[in-house]
Design an enzyme around this catalytic site. Structure first.
Site, PDB file in Angstrom:
ATOM      1  CG  ASP A  54      27.544  45.419  16.091  1.00  0.00           C
ATOM      2  OD1 ASP A  54      28.474  46.236  15.376  1.00  0.00           O
ATOM      3  OD2 ASP A  54      26.226  45.922  15.874  1.00  0.00           O
ATOM      4  CG  ASN A  81      37.264  40.553   7.274  1.00  0.00           C
ATOM      5  OD1 ASN A  81      37.924  40.917   6.304  1.00  0.00           O
ATOM      6  ND2 ASN A  81      36.258  40.410   7.458  1.00  0.00           N
ATOM      7  CE1 TYR A 151      35.107  49.752   2.253  1.00  0.00           C
ATOM      8  CE2 TYR A 151      36.338  50.475   0.346  1.00  0.00           C
ATOM      9  CZ  TYR A 151      36.040  49.322   1.356  1.00  0.00           C
ATOM     10  OH  TYR A 151      36.641  48.249   1.331  1.00  0.00           O
ATOM     11  CE  LYS A 155      38.112  49.339   4.336  1.00  0.00           C
ATOM     12  NZ  LYS A 155      38.047  48.136   5.178  1.00  0.00           N
ATOM     13  CB  THR A 184      33.150  39.083  -0.905  1.00  0.00           C
ATOM     14  OG1 THR A 184      33.583  40.746  -1.286  1.00  0.00           O
ATOM     15  CG2 THR A 184      34.540  38.431  -0.907  1.00  0.00           C
TER      16      THR A 184
END
Ligand SMILES: NC(=O)c1ccc[n+]([C@@H]2O[C@H](COP(=O)([O-])OP(=O)(O)OC[C@H]3O[C@@H](n4cnc5c(N)ncnc54)[C@H](OP(=O)(O)O)[C@@H]3O)[C@@H](O)[C@H]2O)c1
Length: 226
Positions: A54, A81, A151, A155, A184
């Site tokens: 994790d 990833n 998010y 990044k 996905t």
């Protein structure tokens, strides 16, 4: 070793690397899903071992590195990833500190802490490689469009981690990749790319790309602006 390899892009990267002859460590926080993915991969593609990890939990990460070292004495490629978009990540002035922290914990700090824990094993490789799976959403060039701000910021910061690691680890190849918009669970069914297409540049950087290519941000095997 690929984090978040039980599904999506990470799973496809692991599958392709196993088919190329790598002994792949299928990193997953969900042991049932991770074990099944590794077993299926070992049957079809090559050598695959489940590794419970994790990335948001430092103890889990250090335990994973210890477990890895009981099986292999070095690591050639680390693919950071694992990533999340937290529900409610809708508007920069409205997201809570908790949502922001949770996103950074996995997407940014997660990649840094996994690299830190596996660095001694990577150092024993003849040509160590680290691939950080980032996103065009983190690009500063061109400006933001308001989508998923926590998010995207995580990044942008992950790209910062990539250049810092590339500077700190001159014998390593360390790069960020944008896989494009991929079908996905995260990307959704309307995304323009298959997982095979999304995995392509990551697998290339993990295996065939020139080792002196480092500290860059890439999509479709080409450098893109930060
Ligand atoms: N899909 C796209 O269009 C797209 C575009 C740009 C960038 N990306 C990036 O590509 C990467 C893979 O995304 P995806 O589309 O394949 O998403 P996905 O199908 O949702 O898979 C994400 C993977 O990350 C794992 N994960 C999340 N938090 C974790 C943690 N704390 N520890 C370990 N594993 C964790 C998930 O595990 P569980 O199954 O346990 O949740 C899952 O295996 C992410 O970094 C994402 O930001 C995706």
């Amino acid at each position: 070793m690929i984090t978040g390899a039980n599904k999506g892009i990470g799973h496809e990267v692991a599958r392709q690397l196993a088919a190329k002859g790598f002994h792949v460590f299928v990193g997953a926080r969900n042991s049932k899903a991770g074990r099944k993915a590794a077993e299926d991969m070992a049957k079809k593609s090559g050598k695959a071992t489940f590794l419970e990890i994790d990335v948001a939990d430092n103890d889990s990460v250090t335990t994973a590195a210890r477990e890895f070292s009981k099986i292999e004495d070095h690591l050639d490629v680390l693919v950071n990833n694992a990533g999340i978009i937290v529900d409610g990540d809708d508007a920069v002035l409205e997201i809570s500190d908790d949502l922001f922290r949770k996103t950074l914990e996995t997407n940014t700090l997660g990649a840094l802490r996994v690299t830190r824990a596996f660095e001694p094993l990577l150092r024993k490789s003849k040509a160590p490689r680290v691939v950080d799976v980032s996103s065009g959403g983190g690009q500063l060039t061109g400006g933001a469009d308001g989508w998923a701000p926590a998010y995207c910021i995580s990044k942008t910061a992950l790209n910062g981690v990539t250049v810092q690691l590339a500077a700190a680890l001159p014998k390593f190849a360390v790069n960020s990749v944008c896989p494009g918009w991929v079908r996905t669970e995260m990307g959704g069914e309307n995304a323009s790319r298959s997982v095979e297409e999304g995995a392509d540049t990551i697998v290339w950087l993990a295996s065939e790309a020139p080792h002196d290519l480092t500290g860059k941000f890439l999509r479709d095997r080409k450098e893109i602006p930060w």
